[in-house]
Enzyme design. Structure first.
Site: not given
Ligand code: UD1
Ligand code: CA
Length: 431
Positions: A17, A81, A143, A173, A231, A303, A336
């Site tokens: 996603r 999984g 979950g 969870n 996500n 930076r 700079y």
């Protein structure tokens, strides 16, 4: 020999996603890949061995963390999984007995103190599994935690597998577990794929352990903010905002003034001294160190590798990278400085630039104490400009044509001129 506590971070998934070629855990929050925050959190909680499970974009993830040789990588070849992902760590952990913190790499806001608390409780309560849970206003995507009427943990049900009543549960969870090893392996051996996704769910392990007579507890110790899972790019933006305000809150507590926290961007690794004031629209990225009583901004960009002494003033549209500036250096407008070493009290005029890159490599610029680098001048690296020297406005100091201490140079290319030594007042800091 593996030293405990161990932390396992799951980062093998794609994160579809996000709509990205990049591994999800490498998307950045306040300038750093999100997995870095999880690594910092487990280390802060006392983890001695950290194993990151990689799969999708494994090479990207390994190389993004390559500067930390203490991290081990386990490869999960197919994403079968979260339970399967943990199994991929087993070869490293045969023979290890002790606690393992297991977290997911896409929840970067988790705090070390919460994890430390879980580790402590796992030990004191002598449980094989301790779940950190959270009660959230909107449980979508998580979950759910099921408890019996006495409030004891029963099991985790994945959202996809929830009944309508289970779906309404707001205790979730967040994937913050402590498991005792080797006990966990017994449960992982028993996992099956009898769920809506056909995956080996780590979330089944607590229930399986309980069925084997092991002690499992679920403690509601996490906050909604800590468990924001990334996500989508929308979540990424939300996490950025939360992390940004945490970083700035810490600076405010440490005695730094941030005039407009909503419009200031500071990397969590920055170290900033007391009484320094950061004006709006400034960006401080990477490892940056700023002394006390400095003024930064508005619109400054500091930076990685920037080190500023005390009383330094960096103004609008000044960018500094990999440079060290001594005390009281002024660069108030449009400059700079890259790969430069600037001595105390030097004045960098408006639009002065170090030309530090010749297209192939970076060169160093040395600017001596009290030097006056005029407006619009260019210092072509590698070059040095001596103490108390003056570079006239618009001059181009070409490479290797160093300016001696006290010398004045002007023109293009810059050449020395004889003028009276500059008046003492010019050495006095402009107010
Ligand atoms: C998981 C939990 C869920 C929890 C939620 C948020 C399971 C089955 N579910 O769901 O209970 O509420 O996280 O914490 O664990 N990963 C791998 N290999 C895999 C699959 C996933 O390394 O084969 C990694 C992913 O990269 C990710 C993490 O594990 O970092 C979680 O995976 P994800 O697919 O996002 O799980 P959720 O559906 O969010
Ligand atoms: Ca997730």
């Amino acid at each position: 020999m593996i030293e405990g506590p161990v932390a396992i971070l799951l980062a093998a998934g794609h994160g579809k996603r996000m709509k990205s070629e990049k591994a999800k855990v490498l998307h950045e929050i306040c300038g750093r890949p999100m997995i870095r925050y999880v690594v910092d959190a487990v280390r802060g909680a006392g983890a001695k061995t950290i194993i990151v499970v990689v799969g999708y974009g494994a090479d990207q993830v390994r190389s993004a963390l390559a500067d930390d040789p203490s991290i081990l990588f386990a490869t999960q070849t197919r994403q079968l999984g979260t339970g399967d992902a943990v199994k991929a760590c087993r070869p490293f952990l045969e023979g290890y007995s002790g606690p393992a913190l297991i977290l997911v790499g896409d929840e970067p806001l988790v705090r070390p103190d919460s994890l430390k608390g879980l580790l402590d409780r796992c030990k004191s309560d002598q449980v094989t599994c301790l779940l950190g849970t959270a009660e959230v206003p909107d449980p979508t995507g998580f979950g759910r935690i099921l408890r019996d009427s006495a409030g004891r943990f029963l099991k985790i049900v994945e959202e996809r597998d929830c009944s309508p009543e289970e779906r309404a549960i707001r205790e979730v969870n967040p994937s913050c577990y402590v498991f005792e090893l080797p006990g966990l392996w017994d449960a992982l051996d028993k996992l099956d794929t009898g769920n809506s996704q056909g995956e080996y769910y780590l979330t089944d392990a607590p229930q399986l352990l309980q069925a084997m007579g092991r002690k499992v507890k679920a403690l509601r110790v996490l906050e909604a903010d800590d468990i924001l899972g990334i996500n989508t790019r929308h979540h990424l933006a939300q996490a950025n905002a939360i992390m940004r305000s945490r970083i700035i809150e810490q600076l405010l507590q440490d005695g730094v003034t941030v005039v407009d926290p909503q419009n200031t961007y500071i990397d969590g690794r920055a170290v900033i001294g007391q009484d320094t004031v950061i004006y709006p629209f400034s960006v401080i990225s990477g490892n940056v160190k700023i002394g006390q009583n400095c003024k930064i901004g508005p619109f400054s960009h500091l930076r990685d590798g920037t080190i500023l002494g005390d009383g330094v003033e960096i103004g609008a549209f000044v960018e500094i990278s990999r440079s060290t500036l001594g005390d009281l250096v002024l660069a108030r407008h449009l400059a700079y400085l890259g790969d430069a070493n600037v001595g105390a009290g030097a004045n960098i005029g408006a639009a002065a630039v170090t030309a530090n890159f010749n297209g192939l490599e970076k060169g160093l610029t040395e600017i001596g104490e009290g030097a006056f680098v005029g407006s619009g001048s260019v210092l072509v690296a590698p070059v040095s400009v001596g103490k108390q020297s003056i570079v006239g406005a618009g001059a181009v100091v070409t490479k290797h044509h160093d300016v001696a201490d006290g010398q004045t140079v002007v023109g293009v290319p810059a050449r020395p001129i004889l003028i009276p030594v500059r008046p003492d007042e010019s050495l006095i800091r402009v107010q």
